[in-house]
Design an enzyme around this catalytic site. Sequence first.
Site, PDB file in Angstrom:
ATOM      1  N   PHE A  23       0.880  -1.172  -0.220  1.00 45.64           N
ATOM      2  CA  PHE A  23      -0.267  -0.200   0.072  1.00 45.64           C
ATOM      3  C   PHE A  23       1.027   1.530  -0.182  1.00 45.64           C
ATOM      4  O   PHE A  23       1.792   1.131   0.532  1.00 45.64           O
ATOM      5  CB  PHE A  23      -0.863   0.306   1.560  1.00 45.64           C
ATOM      6  CG  PHE A  23      -1.808  -1.166   1.383  1.00 45.64           C
ATOM      7  CD1 PHE A  23      -3.227  -0.739   0.842  1.00 45.64           C
ATOM      8  CD2 PHE A  23      -1.707  -2.416   1.871  1.00 45.64           C
ATOM      9  CE1 PHE A  23      -4.375  -1.828   0.960  1.00 45.64           C
ATOM     10  CE2 PHE A  23      -2.601  -2.833   2.132  1.00 45.64           C
ATOM     11  CZ  PHE A  23      -3.423  -3.044   1.858  1.00 45.64           C
ATOM     12  N   ASP A  24       0.561   2.421  -1.395  1.00 49.45           N
ATOM     13  CA  ASP A  24       1.111   3.662  -0.932  1.00 49.45           C
ATOM     14  C   ASP A  24       0.565   4.345   0.851  1.00 49.45           C
ATOM     15  O   ASP A  24      -0.429   3.731   0.919  1.00 49.45           O
ATOM     16  CB  ASP A  24       0.367   4.334  -1.782  1.00 49.45           C
ATOM     17  CG  ASP A  24       1.072   5.542  -1.114  1.00 49.45           C
ATOM     18  OD1 ASP A  24       1.925   5.642  -1.085  1.00 49.45           O
ATOM     19  OD2 ASP A  24       0.248   6.778  -2.095  1.00 49.45           O
ATOM     20  N   LYS A  25       1.268   5.331   1.577  1.00 48.39           N
ATOM     21  CA  LYS A  25      -0.106   5.257   2.509  1.00 48.39           C
ATOM     22  C   LYS A  25      -0.467   7.075   2.397  1.00 48.39           C
ATOM     23  O   LYS A  25      -1.504   6.443   2.140  1.00 48.39           O
ATOM     24  CB  LYS A  25       1.731   6.165   3.497  1.00 48.39           C
ATOM     25  CG  LYS A  25       0.248   6.477   4.852  1.00 48.39           C
ATOM     26  CD  LYS A  25       1.561   7.604   5.834  1.00 48.39           C
ATOM     27  CE  LYS A  25       2.331   8.818   5.563  1.00 48.39           C
ATOM     28  NZ  LYS A  25       1.251   9.403   5.877  1.00 48.39           N
ATOM     29  N   THR A  26      -0.392   7.446   1.709  1.00 42.84           N
ATOM     30  CA  THR A  26      -0.886   9.170   1.451  1.00 42.84           C
ATOM     31  C   THR A  26      -2.300   8.424   0.477  1.00 42.84           C
ATOM     32  O   THR A  26      -2.075   8.219  -0.581  1.00 42.84           O
ATOM     33  CB  THR A  26       0.009  10.349   0.989  1.00 42.84           C
ATOM     34  OG1 THR A  26       1.021  10.323   1.888  1.00 42.84           O
ATOM     35  CG2 THR A  26       0.026  11.523   1.287  1.00 42.84           C
TER      36      THR A  26
END
Length: 839
Positions: free
Chosen positions: A526-529
Amino acid sequence: MKKTEIDLDRLLPDIPDEGDCCVKRMIDLLEGRQGIEKVHLKTKGGQEKSRFCFHYNPAIISLSRVQKLAADAGADFTKKYGHLLVQLENVRHPRHARVIENGLKRIKGLTEVSVSRTGVISLEFDKNQTNEKEVFKVINGFGLKILDVKNQHDHFGKHEGENMEHTHKEDGTGKDSHGHDYNHDHDHTHDHKGIFGKNSELVFSIICGALLGIGFGLSFITGLSEWIPRGFYFAAYFFGGFYVTKEACEAISKGEFEIDFLMLVAAVGAGVLGQWAEGALLLFLFSLGHALEHFAMEKARKSIAALTDLAPKTALLKVGENVREVPIEQLKVDDIIMVRPHTKIAADGIVLAGNSSVNQAPITGESIPVDKSAIDNSDQNISDSNKLDTEHRVFSGSINGTGSLEIKVMKQASDSTISRVIKMVNEAQTQKSPTQQFTDKFEKYFVPSVLILVALLCFAFLVRNETFNESFYRAMAVLVAASPCALAISTPSAVLSGVARAARAGVLIKGGRPLEDLGSLTALAFDKTGTLTEGKPKLTQVVPQNGISVEELLKIVVAVESLSDHPLAKAIARDGKARHNNVRLPKASDVEAIMGKGIKAILEGATIYIGNLTLFETLDDVKPSKDFLKTVHQLEENGNTTMIVRKEKDYIGMIAVMDTPRGEARKTLVALRQVGIHRMVMLTGDNQKVAEAVASQIGITDVLGGLLPEQKVEVIKKIRREENKLAMIGDGVNDAPAMANSTVGIAMGAAGSDVALETADIALMGDKLNLLPFAIGLSRKAKGIIKQNLWISLGVVAMLIPLTILGIATIGPAVIAHEGSTLVVVFNALRLLAYKNDQ
C-alpha cells in the site's frame, strides 16, 4: 548525460494507454540510436498523460536533433498504423468469436486483433497494406451487423499542430463519420434473430425437443407406420440442425473446423445408421446448449452495455439568462449546464451554484449519496478539477438529488469518466485471460486430433470382429463425446460475468488476466498517503500553554491561518472553525509568510507567530522551555506535524496536524486477511516515525518509510520474488512505476482521473478502500468457478472418450452427459453476476 521530456500526446495523440504497441515501437526505434542512451515513460500527476523521457549525450547529439527524431518517429507511426474498436451484433458464443478472429487474422497487414465473446473487436492494422474498408468487408462476410466503430486512438488528430476529428459515429445510414460504408454489403448482412426475434434459436430448440418427444412417443404405438415417428424425427432434425448447419457451413467456408461441424457430422452419421431418435436428441440438446450459451453471453453483454445508458443524451446548456436543451456531444469545456432535481448529470464538472446530494453509485459504487456544494469563488480559473474537494466535483451519469445545480463543464462527453470507463470495459472484453489462452490453444489442436481419431475408428472393422455400421456408430459416439463445448464456454462466461459484476460495484477490471491474477494474490503493498490515509491533513491536537484556554488558542490560530493559502493553513482553519463554529473570530492583519517555516500576523495589536520549530530557533533569543519542547517532540513522534504558537514573547501553545488514517482502513485490513492476504506492507516517502504512527492505528505491521519512487520499485521487486503474486495499491499517478512492477496495479479513487484509469490494471472508481476485499473476493470466486468449469468440461470429455471407444456408452448417454456439462458450466459462471458485496 542530459534528459528531455516530450508529451506522449504530442508524439502519439490520444493513445488508449501506455501499453499501446506504438509506445513500445517508439522506444525500440529510438533507444540505442547514436547519442540516445535510454528512452522510457514517465507518468505525471493531475490530468496529464505520460511523457517520453530521452536520456542523451549532448556531446554526440543535440536537443533539437532528439526532438526531431522523436517527432519524425511519431509521425511515421501515426501515418502507418490504424486502430479500431468495433462493436458487433450477433456474435453468439465464444466459438463464433474465435472463427471471426481467425478470419480477420488472414487479412494481410492486420498486426493485432482480438474478438470478445460479447462482440467487441480490437484491432490494429498497417495502413500501407490494408484499410478499414477491407476490415469491414471481412466482417460483413460473416453476416454480422456493425453497431459502432471508434478509433482506439486518433493517429490523425492533433499532431504537429493539427486538430482533426477522427472519431467514427454511425449516422443511421450504415456509414461512419468519414463516409465509410462499413455495412456496404448490407444484402449479405444477416442477423441471428430469425422469425421469432432474438429468441429464435431457443424456440427452434424447443420445437426440436417437442417433435423428438412426439416422435419417440409414437414409436411405441403398435401397428403405426414407422415413417410417422420418423417424420417427426426429420422435422426435429430441421429445427435442431438449422443453426448448427448454418454455423458449421460458415466456419468451414473460413477454413475452420469447429464443434458445430463435429456435432453435425455425428447427427448425420446417426441418421445414416437409422438412429434417428439419437441424432435428433443430439441436435436438440446441442441446440439448447447453444441457445443457453447465447443467453449467457447476452446477459453479460447487457450488464456491460448498461453502462452506456448511464449518461444522459442531452443537457440543459445555459447561455446568459437563456437555457436550451442540446445533445451532450455539443458541450464544450467551460460551458455552463443546469441540472434539475432527480435527473442525471450530463458532464464531468464542478458545481458553481446550488447544493444537493448526488447518487454516484453508477460511477464509484458508493451506496450513500454524496453532498455537493458550490465552490467559494466561481470566477477562479480552475485548470484541474482534481485539485478541488470531492464535494465540488460531479461526474457524468451520476444522479442528482433534490436540489438544482449549476455546473461548469470540465470535460467533453467523449472524455468524461463514464465514457472512458465504457471504452476501457469494451477493451477489457478483448483481453483474454491465461486460462482462456490455454483453452483456445488446447482446442486448436484437440479438434483436428478428434477428427483424425474418428476417421481411424470408422475403419476399426478392418481389425476387429465387427461390422462397418458398428465401427461407424462408435466413431460417431466418440465424436459427440470428444466435442469440447463446455470447455469453449467455461472461461469466457466466467470472466465476462466477473468483469460485469465488478463494474456494477464501481471496480473496473481491465480484462481476464487481472481478474485471474487478483484472485491469486498473497501479498499487498500500500502507498500511505491517499490510500491508507485520507490524503489531506487534519487538525488533531490543540495544546494550550501558560494558562490560555483551548477556545482562546483556537480563535487566535484560526483568525491568522484563515488568511493563508498554504494547504496546512487551510486545513487548520477549516477544522478549527468546525470545532467552534459559532465563535466570533478576532480580525488579523498584516499577514506575512515566512517561507518554509510559518506565518506572522498582527492580531488585536499583538504580534502572532505560528510555525515549526525551525522558525523559533532562528527568530530571536526567546526560546521555548524544555517542557514545551518535550511536548512538541512527543506529538511529532506520534506522526503529527506540530505548529508552535507565540504571542509577542509568550509561547501560548501548539497545534498538531496529521494525515489521519481512513476510517475504514483497520476494518478493511482485517477483511483482507480473512480473504487470504497474509502479508501487507506500507510503502511511503514520509519518515519512518510518521509511517509507524499511522500503521499502529490501522494494524499494519510491515512498514517502510522514507522511500523514493525508485526505492519503492526495488521493494516491490523484492517482495514479488518472495511472494510471487503481489499487488500495489496507490493513486495511479505517483505510484505508477511500482504498479508496473507488481503482478497487479490497483488505483484508488480513479473516478475523474485519466492517469489513474490508464495506469492501473484495476481501478477502484470510488475513493473507498473497502472495495478492495470485495474485488479480491470476487476474483477468487471467479477463479474458483473457472477451475470448476475446467474440471467439469475436461473431466466429462476424459471420461466419455474411453467409454465410447470401448462401446460402454452410446450416442444417447454421451449426448446427455456432454450437453449437460455445457449447461452446468454456463449457469455456474452466471452465479458471479449475483456475487454479494459483504464488505
